[in-house]
Every structure is written in C-alpha cells, then in structure tokens.
Motif scaffolding. Structure first.
Motif, mmCIF file in Angstrom:
data_model
loop_
_atom_site.group_PDB
_atom_site.id
_atom_site.type_symbol
_atom_site.label_atom_id
_atom_site.label_comp_id
_atom_site.label_asym_id
_atom_site.label_seq_id
_atom_site.Cartn_x
_atom_site.Cartn_y
_atom_site.Cartn_z
ATOM 1 N N PRO A 98 25.290 -9.979 -28.780
ATOM 2 C CA PRO A 98 23.853 -9.726 -28.813
ATOM 3 C C PRO A 98 23.538 -8.244 -28.720
ATOM 4 O O PRO A 98 24.273 -7.456 -28.148
ATOM 5 C CB PRO A 98 23.326 -10.477 -27.587
ATOM 6 N N ALA A 99 22.410 -7.889 -29.301
ATOM 7 C CA ALA A 99 21.902 -6.528 -29.129
ATOM 8 C C ALA A 99 21.235 -6.430 -27.766
ATOM 9 O O ALA A 99 20.754 -7.399 -27.190
ATOM 10 C CB ALA A 99 20.894 -6.219 -30.238
ATOM 11 N N ALA A 100 21.209 -5.227 -27.248
ATOM 12 C CA ALA A 100 20.600 -5.025 -25.923
ATOM 13 C C ALA A 100 19.100 -4.832 -26.068
ATOM 14 O O ALA A 100 18.626 -4.189 -26.970
ATOM 15 C CB ALA A 100 21.231 -3.809 -25.256
ATOM 16 N N ASP A 527 23.600 -6.086 -47.758
ATOM 17 C CA ASP A 527 23.602 -6.691 -46.435
ATOM 18 C C ASP A 527 23.283 -8.165 -46.602
ATOM 19 O O ASP A 527 22.673 -8.586 -47.598
ATOM 20 C CB ASP A 527 22.551 -6.008 -45.545
ATOM 21 N N ALA A 528 23.707 -8.980 -45.646
ATOM 22 C CA ALA A 528 23.458 -10.414 -45.725
ATOM 23 C C ALA A 528 23.579 -11.020 -44.347
ATOM 24 O O ALA A 528 24.190 -10.450 -43.438
ATOM 25 C CB ALA A 528 24.443 -11.080 -46.692
ATOM 26 N N TRP A 529 23.016 -12.202 -44.197
ATOM 27 C CA TRP A 529 23.193 -12.975 -42.967
ATOM 28 C C TRP A 529 24.461 -13.820 -43.077
ATOM 29 O O TRP A 529 25.329 -13.780 -42.238
ATOM 30 C CB TRP A 529 21.965 -13.854 -42.729
ATOM 31 N N GLY A 632 22.338 -5.516 -35.636
ATOM 32 C CA GLY A 632 22.021 -5.256 -37.036
ATOM 33 C C GLY A 632 20.567 -5.420 -37.367
ATOM 34 O O GLY A 632 20.169 -5.239 -38.518
ATOM 35 N N GLY A 633 19.744 -5.784 -36.376
ATOM 36 C CA GLY A 633 18.300 -5.875 -36.612
ATOM 37 C C GLY A 633 17.814 -7.229 -37.073
ATOM 38 O O GLY A 633 16.606 -7.400 -37.305
#
Length: 812
Positions: A98-100, A527-529, A632-633
C-alpha cells in the motif's frame, strides 16, 4: 480470392543458431511440415522424456470438471502447453504494497493469504501431487503440426491438402487449440434479419505471431479490437484448410463475434483437388463435409467460408449445391449458430468468373448455404439489381477490398464510401483485409490509424451490446511492452497474446449532451492495472457545466436485484477532478432504484451511485476495503446498487469539476478496470484445481550467454489439471524453486514467479532455467495454478493448485 495477395514463400526465418558442443536433445518433431519462421526470439529448447514416477499422488476426477482436453464423445484427451522463456524480463510477485497516507489508510487488493511458514516439512509430505524425474537428454518425438520445432511451444495449425484433412482425428496434442471462451450473447444477434458486418482477416499469409497459443514476444504486432462493430470474423489464408488460431476464436467469442475458418482451392492444383471429392458419388463430398464439421465442433469455432477459385467439370460443379447443403445442415446440427458462407467465384456451369453480385449464375450456391460473400469490383448498379428482387438481403455480404485493388468504390480511408452504398441498399458488408492500416501505414501510428479507420465507418456499423454478467474489463488489448498485475509492473518486454484481450470500449467520437467541452479516449501501453494497456481519457469540462460524461459500453442485461460495481482509475497531473461511474437503465418508469440519485432522460434513467467506504459483509472476502489508493496512484471506488424490473443499458464515467471552479477544466484520467457483477453470484462456491499432472518432460543443457565455460539446465514440461472452466476466464501460472531448488524442505516464504497465462486446463512450460542437481541429491521446482474468476476478484494463494516436480541426475 480475386485480387488476394500472394502467399510468401516462407515466414521470416529465425536468427537463432543451433547449440554446439552442448548436451542437447532437440525435439524430434514428427509428421507434417514445419513453418520456417519465428515471430519471437526464444532460447532453444529440447524435447526429451524422462522416466516419471508420481509420488503419493491421488486422483479425484469429477464428471463436471473440465480436464486436460475437452473431448468429442469417445475421444480421450490429455495435453501439452506454452513456455516461459527466462530472457531478461524482470518478474515480480503478484502482491502489492500500500501507499502511505497519514489522513486515510490506503490499502491494496488483499495480499493472497499464504499458509504458515513450515520449515522442515519434507516435499514428499506435501498434500500436493509430487512427480519424480530423472534427467534424460534422449530426444522423444512430438508432432510437428502441434508444436513449434524450436521451442516445443504449442502452435495453431492448418491443413495443406485433402489427404491431411481426411486423415485428421482428434488427439491429445490438439487440445491446446480448443477455444476456452464460448460465444457470448449479444444484441443485435445474427439471427435478426438486419445488415451485418463481416471482417475477413488476411495478413501476410497468416499464422504469424498469432499461431503461438500461449503468446509470443512479437514486437508491435497487429491486433483487432473494434469487435463491437462487427458480427463475423473470418480467418483467411491460402492454405487448403485454414483453422482459425485459437487466440482469435477466444478474443472474438468474448465479444460475441462468430469465427469462421476457410476452405480454399486455387489454380490447377485446386481443380484437381475439387475433382477428387466433388466429381464422384455423394460419399466423397460427405466425408469432406463431415471432417469440416468435426473440426469446427472440436476446436469450437463457428463455421466455414467456402472459396473455390478454379474452374470445375460439370460433374463436380453439379455436386457443389449438394455439398454445401449437406455441410450446412450438418453444421447447424452440431455447432449451434454455425454458418457456411460461399464466395462469389465459380458459376453454375463450372467457369471461374467473378460476378461481383448475386445473380442467376451463382444463386444455386447461395440457396444451398447461409450466405454469399461477393467479389469487390461492383458498382452501384450491381446493388440496385440485387435490391430489386432479393429477399435475403442480410445474407448477401458485399465485398469491400480495403486495399482498393481493381475497380472499387472505395478502400483505405475511403472505405466509408463503399459502406454508404451497401447500407443504402440494405445489404451486409464483408470487409477484406482491414489490416491494411498495419501493413501499409507506419506501425508507430497503428492505434491512431486503426481508430481513425473504424471511426469513419461507425455510422454504418450498429454498436453491439453486452448481454450477460459478470462484465469485467481492464482494457487489455492482448499485447504490451510490459505486463502489469494489480497496478505493479510484473515483466518487462514485448508480449502478444490475443486470448488475454479484454472487452474494449466504444471507440470513436464522443458527443457530449451539452454540446460543449469534449472527451477523447484511446488505448495506452505505458501503464495498466492488469495486462498490458489501460484506457486514457482526455477532456475539457466547460465553464458552463459542472461535469462531462463519456459512454464507454452498451448493455442489454436484465438487472439482478443487487449488483456490485467497481472502478479503478488514476488521474494524471491534477487530482482535484472527481471521477465516478454512471449507469443507465431501460424502462425507467418501472425501474425502482435504491439509495442513489437519478436523472430522467427520455426512456432511460441515469444513475450516479455513491461510492462505498466499507463493502457489504458478503463481499468482504473478495473486496477488502473500498475507497482505497494503491501505489502508483491507482484509486479504487466500489458501489452496491439495488434494482428492480430494470435492464442495464449503458456504462458511463463522469468527470466533475473542482468545487468553486468557474473556468474550463482540462483533465487526463487513466482507467484501469471496470466491474459489473451480480452480487449473488459471488456466493457460488468456486471449483478447486485438481488432478495436476506433469508430462512431456524435456531437458536441455546449453551454454550460458554470460559465462562461456558454464552451462544452463533448461526444463520444459506440460502441466495439466481439472477445473470447472465456465467459472473462469483463464489461469495464471507461477513457479517456485530455481535458484534455491536444491533442498529438501519447501520454504513457503518464497514468492512465486510468474510464468504465463493459460486459457485451457493445460500449460506448457518451456525453457525454464533450473539448478543443476548435484550427484545423489534431489532438486525441486513447484508449479502453481491460479484460477482467474470471471467476476474479476483475486483467489487467495492458499487455494491455488500446486504441483511439485522432483528431479535428479541419473545414477548410471
């Protein structure tokens, strides 16, 4: 076909040289002929079978489970599958971090729970099947028709003669070519008498990178993705019997498009072939027809284009209507929705003379099958003559050569001129070789040119609607310059795998209701999921409105009482634009919507559900938390909607301006995934991966590229398992072992490494580099099978299938 391009003498030859001064059991491929070319650079492989002893394996086959090979009655099936070249690709674990975020915890999709770490557990004490192998470099034959002669990867094939066609019988090695994806329902259907669109795909002789069933590393390949515009896809080549590569059948069926193979005879040799089966008694042509039906039924495509382009004797031509009628009747009986289409070439007197229309000289053939594909050099007077008397207009496919050879109304970017006249008179259209945009224009602009070509035709091509749930797409085109898994880069390097293509949106110009502002969409490989591409949306929210919306998908689905929706996206640059899903329903007067706002618009109702912060209890196993942000947003929004007496009609994504803004607002948003799922379907228990086996094991030792005096040990083998295929859209294959494989304990803490995708209950591992086995010691490699449910959720790793392969040196 008249004006069709000549077949190249050979496909591009491989740049790989055979190994020298190394132990190498190159595959002893037998039977048929080998294609001379390669569309990928892959390490050399050898095929040699070693003695295999299952260790403590149990079997528990169920009649409801798909097995290694699907079968006709009485046809035993097993299998073989694709390779994962090690190459220089970087491969990462499928798990996310996870992103912080200090204000709100941000999570990833749940990390698959793994079993507790159990050090000291013997491999043979595992509950998973274990197979023993003694390394053996002796070559063992594999059928050249079914496997690439260099790597032993499974490939699609064709028949070059009548003898090959009649000699074919279903076998275990054919199982890779069976389409996994059934023909999806869609509206309008082929059964409706309305103008249709057929695409005839003819590219450089055919069977290029698309012949590799498990994908290839082809750079900048051709792909087709405007499936919502067409009804029928014909795979065409100048081989006598062209069986569509299974990757095309899977991609087309996912979008509800029927797929036809081709039977073609040409020139003097074609005339001799026709005389063999058409000029004799009925049993001769019936044998050919029976084989064509059996092939379509076995490989699960939908019919045949019959293209006789040589003159015939009266004895032969008089039998063609009987042949066509028998073939059509048998196909309809054994292949639901099957089609037989005749190409405008031979006349009823046996002359080879293209008519460019349906008339009394070729009507007898049209009356004996499902339709006719006319030649391309017609004028409007041809259409006027046909329109004056023809009742079956929808079964007349007026040919359009996109290469614009000969005297044609329009081809290339003027193909719309031909479509305009064809639709004016109420006929169907057959577009020949729309790959023109790839073959004749600059490949670096392929996607722009492809979208331009089809946007010019869109007013003549009715949009087809999705008719079933679940509906899930990550916008993957079935290719990429790298591969992504849940927003993280998994491998680097080109890949091409049309079976992995997912349903694409409605491309073209998107008019906005308020006629101000604009929105444009296109595919993007940066970019891709999941997979290799995402959908990039650019637009402007004008100052006189609060939001803009883009219609991405058309549906005609009876809505279940409760649906789960999900949107994954990321904003590029600015992040103060609000992104949301919208849903429209049909028959709004009787449609009761619970808990969401609605805006009435004529006969439809637009609904904007509120994103959930916590998923319903029933979905917790699959969804984790909603409104989360990933590294990655990427942002995840999920929704639950209660419905009654509705038909789902359209899916939109809307973009709302920031609060307080009074000016035009530009935005760029990348869409990663959309899900629409019947919430109750998630309560159905999933099948288990069972009956895992390893076979066709091959070993090869080659020189290391980096160390001149060192060698590498490469393993190839076929994995096979049982699973209920209607529950999944495919499987992801991983391995554990390799660098740490010489040990007796299985360390569950090691992350699995991605090998490839399977779209059948089998997969061929090719050229997997493994550790050399020291004398007197066992090494192992584990293979893991991850089912991919159609609903799009992640199955925990503890529920994947696993097989252990123990290997050792011969004691001799």
């Amino acid at each position: 076909m008249s004006g069709a391009r000549a077949l190249p003498q050979a496909l591009p030859t491989s740049t790989l040289a055979p190994p020298s001064k190394a132990d190498c059991g190159c595959p002893g491929l037998i039977g048929g002929r080998a294609d001379k070319g390669r569309d990928r650079a892959a390490p050399l492989a050898g095929a040699k079978t070693s003695k295999r002893t299952p260790v403590g394996q149990t079997t528990h086959r169920g009649a409801d489970l798909g097995t290694c090979g699907r079968r006709l009655p009485g046809d035993p099936m097993e299998s073989s599958a694709k390779g994962a070249s090690r190459g220089k690709s970087r491969r990462r674990s499928p798990h996310l971090s996870p992103a912080a975020d200090k204000e709100q915890p941000r999570e990833t999709k749940p990390k698959p729970p793994r079993s507790p770490k159990r050090l000291g557990r013997s491999v043979e004490e595992s509950q998973n099947p274990v197979f023993r192998e003694v390394i053996n470099f002796k070559p063992t034959p594999l059928p050249i028709r079914n496997y690439d002669k260099i790597t032993t990867e499974p490939v699609s094939f064709y028949f070059s003669s009548l003898e090959e066609l009649l000699a074919w019988a279903p076998g275990s090695d054919d199982a890779f070519n069976i389409a996994m994806i059934p023909l999806a329902d869609r509206q309008p259907s082929l059964q409706i008498q309305r103008p249709r669109t057929l695409v005839c795909h003819d590219m450089m002789g055919g069977y290029l990178g698309d012949r590799f069933i498990q994908g290839s590393m082809t750079e900048s390949p051709y792909t087709f993705y405007h499936w919502h515009c067409i009804d029928i896809f014909v795979y065409f080549s100048h081989r006598t019997v062209t069986i569509p590569p299974v990757v095309w059948t899977n991609a087309a069926h996912k979008n509800g498009v029927s797929v036809l193979g081709t039977l073609i005879t040409e020139w003097t040799e074609g005339g001799r072939l026709c005389e063999k089966f058409l000029s004799g008694d009925p049993s001769s042509y019936q044998k050919v027809a029976d084989q064509l039906v059996r092939i379509a039924q076995f490989f699960r495509f939908d019919g045949w284009l019959i293209n006789i382009e040589n003159s015939l004797s009266m004895a032969a031509v008089e039998n063609i209507p009987f042949f066509l009628r028998y073939l059509t009747d048998q196909l309809h009986q054994h292949v639901p929705g099957g089609l037989v289409i005749w190409y405008d070439s031979v006349l009823k007197d046996g002359q080879l003379k293209w008519q460019n229309e349906l008339n009394e000289s070729n009507r007898v053939f049209f009356d004996s099958c499902d339709g006719i594909f006319t030649n391309y050099n017609w004028k409007e007077e041809h259409l006027e003559r046909m329109a004056a008397f023809e009742m079956r207009k929808a079964d007349v496919y007026v040919g359009v050569d996109v290469f614009a050879r000969g005297s044609v109304v329009g081809g290339g970017f003027d193909t719309n001129k031909s479509l305009e006249l064809i639709r004016k008179h109420g006929f169907s259209a057959a577009l020949f070789a729309p790959g023109w945009v790839y073959e004749c224009l600059d490949n670096k602009d392929f996607f722009q040119n492809q979208d331009r070509f089809w946007s010019l035709l869109e007013q003549y091509l009715p949009t087809h609607s999705i008719c079933s749930l679940p509906f899930v797409t990550s916008f993957c085109l079935g290719l990429g310059t790298r591969r992504f898994s849940y927003g993280q880069e998994e491998t680097v390097g080109p890949w091409y795998h049309l079976s992995a293509q997912e349903i694409q949106p409605i491309f073209g110009d998107h008019a906005l209701e308020n006629k101000s502002g604009w929105v444009r969409i296109h595919s993007c490989l940066m970019d891709a999921w999941n997979g290799g591409s995402s959908l990039l949306v650019h637009g402007v929210i004008p100052s006189n409105t609060g939001k803009v919306a883009v219609r991405l998908f058309s549906l005609k689905v009876p809505a279940p009482p409760k649906i789960y929706l999900s949107l994954i996206y990321k904003l590029e640059g600015r992040t103060d634009i609000t992104v949301a899903l919208e849903l429209s329903t049909l028959d709004a007067g009787r449609c009761n919507i619970g808990g969401i706002s609605s805006v009435h618009a004529g006969s439809t109702t637009r609904h904007t559900p509120r994103p959930l912060r916590v998923p319903p209890a029933k979905l917790l196993r699959w969804v984790g938390r909603c409104s989360q942000q990933f590294n990655g947003g990427w942002i995840h929004r999920c929704y639950e909607v209660n419905l009654q007496n509705c038909f789902l009609q359209d899916i939109f994504v809307n973009f709302t301006r920031p609060l307080g803004s009074q000016k035009d607002e530009n935005f760029t948003c990348r869409l990663g995934e959309i899900q629409v799922v019947d919430a109750n379907s998630l309560m159905t228990p999933l099948s288990q991966v069972r009956d895992l086996t390893a076979s066709h094991t091959c070993w090869q030792r080659i020189h290391s590229e980096s160390h001149m005096f060192k060698t590498k040990l490469l393993l190839s083998c076929t994995l096979c398992w049982s699973y209920l295929l209607p529950q999944v859209c495919g499987f992801r294959i991983y391995h554990q072992g390799g660098n740490y494989s010489c040990r007796k304990e299985l360390l569950d803490s090691e992350e699995p490494t991605f090998l490839g995708l399977a779209h059948a209950n089998m997969y061929r591992v090719v050229n997997l580099e493994v550790e050399e086995a020291p004398a007197g010691q066992d090494c192992f490699v584990d293979f893991l099978i991850q089912p991919l449910p159609k609903e799009g959720f992640l199955i925990p790793q503890a529920e994947w299938g696993r097989l252990t392969l123990l290997y050792s040196k011969s004691r001799a």
